[in-house]
Write an enzyme that holds these catalytic residues in place. Structure first.
Site, PDB file in Angstrom:
ATOM      1  N   TYR A  99       0.835  -1.201   0.000  1.00 40.21           N
ATOM      2  CA  TYR A  99       0.000   0.000   0.000  1.00 40.21           C
ATOM      3  C   TYR A  99       0.871   1.253   0.000  1.00 40.21           C
ATOM      4  CZ  TYR A  99      -3.843  -3.164   1.178  1.00 40.21           C
ATOM      5  OH  TYR A  99      -4.772  -4.183   1.154  1.00 40.21           O
ATOM      6  N   CYS A 102      -6.459  -4.928  -7.753  1.00 43.32           N
ATOM      7  CA  CYS A 102      -6.167  -4.542  -6.371  1.00 43.32           C
ATOM      8  C   CYS A 102      -5.693  -5.728  -5.540  1.00 43.32           C
ATOM      9  CB  CYS A 102      -7.394  -3.894  -5.731  1.00 43.32           C
ATOM     10  SG  CYS A 102      -8.888  -4.909  -5.777  1.00 43.32           S
ATOM     11  N   HIS A 103      -5.891  -6.956  -6.046  1.00 45.89           N
ATOM     12  CA  HIS A 103      -5.404  -8.124  -5.318  1.00 45.89           C
ATOM     13  C   HIS A 103      -3.879  -8.176  -5.271  1.00 45.89           C
ATOM     14  CE1 HIS A 103      -5.675  -9.445  -9.567  1.00 45.89           C
ATOM     15  NE2 HIS A 103      -4.607 -10.177  -9.293  1.00 45.89           N
ATOM     16  N   GLU A 122      -1.565 -16.341 -10.540  1.00 43.82           N
ATOM     17  CA  GLU A 122      -0.570 -15.564 -11.258  1.00 43.82           C
ATOM     18  C   GLU A 122       0.843 -16.050 -10.976  1.00 43.82           C
ATOM     19  OE1 GLU A 122      -1.156 -11.385 -10.670  1.00 43.82           O
ATOM     20  OE2 GLU A 122      -3.253 -11.448 -11.347  1.00 43.82           O
ATOM     21  N   ASN A 176     -12.656  -0.789  -4.742  1.00 44.24           N
ATOM     22  CA  ASN A 176     -12.456  -0.943  -6.182  1.00 44.24           C
ATOM     23  C   ASN A 176     -13.679  -1.612  -6.819  1.00 44.24           C
ATOM     24  OD1 ASN A 176     -11.489  -1.470  -8.776  1.00 44.24           O
ATOM     25  ND2 ASN A 176     -10.191  -3.173  -8.107  1.00 44.24           N
TER      26      ASN A 176
END
Length: 205
Positions: free
Chosen positions: A144, A175-176, A202, A167
């Site tokens: 963040y 945002c993950h 990912e 979001n």
């Protein structure tokens, strides 16, 4: 009275497979006619995914909302009707490209989204943060604090957290990929299980 169906009889009739199919065809016709006539301001559909059913909604500007089942799809649609337009209708054709790109993402055939986005549900600093989130590369994470620095306001760490938590386009606007400074997950609009699943997806690619 003879020859008159009771309410229960009608319910039974309309719940038969044949009549359900007729109603579905009529609804599809309504969707298509309303869409063709330009009467749909917010089109939506739902798609299955490894993180549960997702609601997709779009305006003529682009994809405006992706919502997890935990957010209550009916409540999300009601909010869209109040914030954007009451002319909200299920119109899957309008979401075909978004549905396809999400499927490609979840099957590891896509790393970035090429969809027009409508960010009108967010304002000010929140929208600024959300515009920067796609710059975090697939398979990578940022804290963040790093995102706050990225948007030019290093002290706005908490505000970045709020922007991520609100979001309106999770998954597509990633945002993950934003974690706490100590590497722990932090919060996530779809729940920590969904955030963990996306990061695992990912990292395994």
């Amino acid at each position: 009275m003879s020859g008159t169906r009771t309410g229960d009889d009608l319910t039974t009739l309309l719940s038969t497979p044949q009549d359900a199919a007729v109603l579905e065809r009529l609804h599809r016709r309504l969707e298509a006619d309303a869409d063709d006539a330009g009467l749909v301001d917010v089109a939506y559909t739902t798609v299955d995914s490894p993180v549960g059913p997702l609601l997709l909604a779009a305006t003529p500007k682009g994809l405006v909302r992706v919502a997890y089942a935990s957010e209550d799809h009916d409540r999300v649609l009601d909010t869209l009707g109040h914030k954007l337009s009451p002319r909200v209708l299920r119109a899957p054709r309008r979401l075909d490209t978004a549905a396809r790109e999400l499927d490609e993402y979840f099957t590891r055939r896509r790393r970035t989204f090429d969809l027009p986005l409508d960010l009108s549900l967010s304002k000010g600093f929140r929208q600024t943060v959300q515009r920067h989130l796609p710059k975090i590369a697939y398979g990578h994470t940022r804290s963040y604090r790093q995102v706050a620095e990225l948007v030019g306001n290093p002290k706005a760490v908490r505000a970045v957290g709020t922007a991520c938590a609100t979001n309106p386009l999770p998954v597509v606007v990633p945002c993950h990929r934003v974690l706490r400074t100590d590497g722990t997950l932090g919060g996530y609009i779809g729940g920590l299980d969904a955030k963990t699943a996306l990061l695992a997806l990912e990292s395994a690619a």
